[in-house]
Design a protein around this motif. Structure first.
Motif, PDB file in Angstrom:
ATOM      1  N   ALA A   1      47.172  29.335 110.237  1.00 31.46           N
ATOM      2  CA  ALA A   1      46.025  29.655 109.826  1.00 31.46           C
ATOM      3  C   ALA A   1      45.652  27.589 109.528  1.00 31.46           C
ATOM      4  N   SER A   2      45.965  27.062 109.868  1.00 33.00           N
ATOM      5  CA  SER A   2      44.951  25.470 109.634  1.00 33.00           C
ATOM      6  C   SER A   2      44.274  24.751 111.439  1.00 33.00           C
ATOM      7  N   LEU A   3      45.258  25.710 112.357  1.00 32.14           N
ATOM      8  CA  LEU A   3      44.459  25.892 113.603  1.00 32.14           C
ATOM      9  C   LEU A   3      43.360  26.731 113.777  1.00 32.14           C
ATOM     10  N   GLY A   4      43.230  28.000 112.719  1.00 33.17           N
ATOM     11  CA  GLY A   4      41.913  28.389 113.181  1.00 33.17           C
ATOM     12  C   GLY A   4      42.390  29.656 114.306  1.00 33.17           C
ATOM     13  N   ILE A   5      43.451  29.914 114.004  1.00 34.76           N
ATOM     14  CA  ILE A   5      43.732  31.050 115.146  1.00 34.76           C
ATOM     15  C   ILE A   5      44.015  32.379 113.803  1.00 34.76           C
ATOM     16  N   PHE A   6      44.181  32.283 112.651  1.00 30.57           N
ATOM     17  CA  PHE A   6      44.225  33.462 112.159  1.00 30.57           C
ATOM     18  C   PHE A   6      44.064  32.933 110.467  1.00 30.57           C
ATOM     19  N   SER A   7      43.666  33.798 109.597  1.00 30.24           N
ATOM     20  CA  SER A   7      42.903  33.514 108.429  1.00 30.24           C
ATOM     21  C   SER A   7      44.348  33.122 107.441  1.00 30.24           C
TER      22      SER A   7
END
Length: 316
Positions: free
Chosen positions: A169-175
């Motif tokens: 989530a921090s990498l913006g891959i998942f919520s």
């Protein structure tokens, strides 16, 4: 009694022996077509028959009056979106409709899984220490039951349990909670499908690689061919027939995906064609469910036909 039987069947066997190769081949495959007609074609035709009727939730009969192609028209145009748990086709929000989600999962999974399976097969086909153990480990994902696979990835992407969700989530891959997001859950289903199908496609390609004459590579090395040239002009052309067969089975399996969806993210989050058939069937809308099922079978048949045509082109 035995002599009477022999006298009765001897003329039949004599006529069979006199058949040419083409007619003899048709005779051999006739039992297979008979079994397929009983086990596959009849249920398919029965499904088509049901799909031409109106839904009827009252009375003794499970179907209503004959309405022709009305169910198919309503499904494609969105007329049934109100009564279905999720649309069959919706271009406004593709991640909420069954057909675009199924095609997306199938297309990405088959493309990525086939490439990875091809690379894995080439590596496992080489001689190295521990190859037998490596082949055994590779098969494991394919041997695990579908429900267990779905539960494994459900726990893997559960925010309160998994250690992967926060970094991803921090990498913006998942919520923050990917299992409740249609986009995130669709990507997770694709990952599961690739993970479980790579061993299958790799095993099929390995069978094709094993049939290649190794002398061809020796001649290519003497001629100064690079590894890439050996792959392009020897490996790929000779393994193409097996590769197409593997992709056909891979595609059919991905188009019918249901178990891992229901066991991980759920059909309400990742609607697929199979999920839509099951949910509509549970609503006791037999004709509508039959129409969705027949449309799904028709789409699969078209895709398989494209593979067959490409296979013929590759052979020519």
């Amino acid at each position: 009694m035995l002599q009477i039987v022999q006298q009765a069947v001897s003329p039949i066997f004599l006529k069979i022996e006199q058949l040419d190769e083409e007619k003899y081949g048709y005779l051999l495959v006739a039992p297979v077509f008979l079994v397929l007609s009983v086990l596959a074609f009849y249920p398919l035709l029965r499904t088509l028959f049901f799909s031409f009727h109106d839904d009827s939730l009252t009375g003794v009969s499970p179907i209503g009056e004959f309405i022709g192609f009305e169910n198919y028209v309503q499904l494609v145009t969105g007329g049934m979106n109100v009564i279905l748990n999720y649309p069959f086709l919706s271009l406004e929000d593709p991640f909420s409709s069954a057909l675009p989600v199924t095609l997306l999962i199938t297309g990405v999974s088959v493309a990525v899984g086939t490439l990875m399976g091809l690379g894995m097969a080439i590596i496992l086909n080489k001689e190295f220490r521990g190859r037998a153990l490596a082949r055994t480990i590779v098969i494991l994902p394919w041997s695990i039951p579908i429900v267990i696979q779905g539960m494994m990835f459900y726990l893997l992407f559960q925010p309160s349990i998994s250690f992967l969700v926060e970094p991803l989530a921090s990498l913006g891959i998942f919520s923050g909670n990917p299992l409740v997001s249609s986009q995130d859950s669709t990507l997770i289903i694709i990952l599961i499908d690739i993970w479980r199908k790579i061993p299958f496609i790799a095993l099929i390609i390995m069978a094709g690689l094993a049939s290649i004459n190794q002398n061809l590579y020796d001649v290519a090395k003497v001629a100064g061919a690079s590894k890439w040239q050996q792959f392009r002009y020897i490996t790929l052309p000779l393994v193409k027939p097996v590769l197409f067969i593997g992709m056909i089975f891979y595609t059919i399996s991905s188009m019918k995906i249901y178990g891992i969806v229901e066991a991980s993210a759920g059909c309400s989050t990742v609607p697929t064609l199979t999920c839509l058939v099951v949910s509509t069937f549970r609503q006791q809308r037999w004709p509508t469910a039959s129409a969705i099922a027949f449309l799904s079978a028709l789409i699969i048949a078209v895709i398989v036909m494209v593979y067959v045509l490409r296979f013929r082109e590759a052979r020519e």
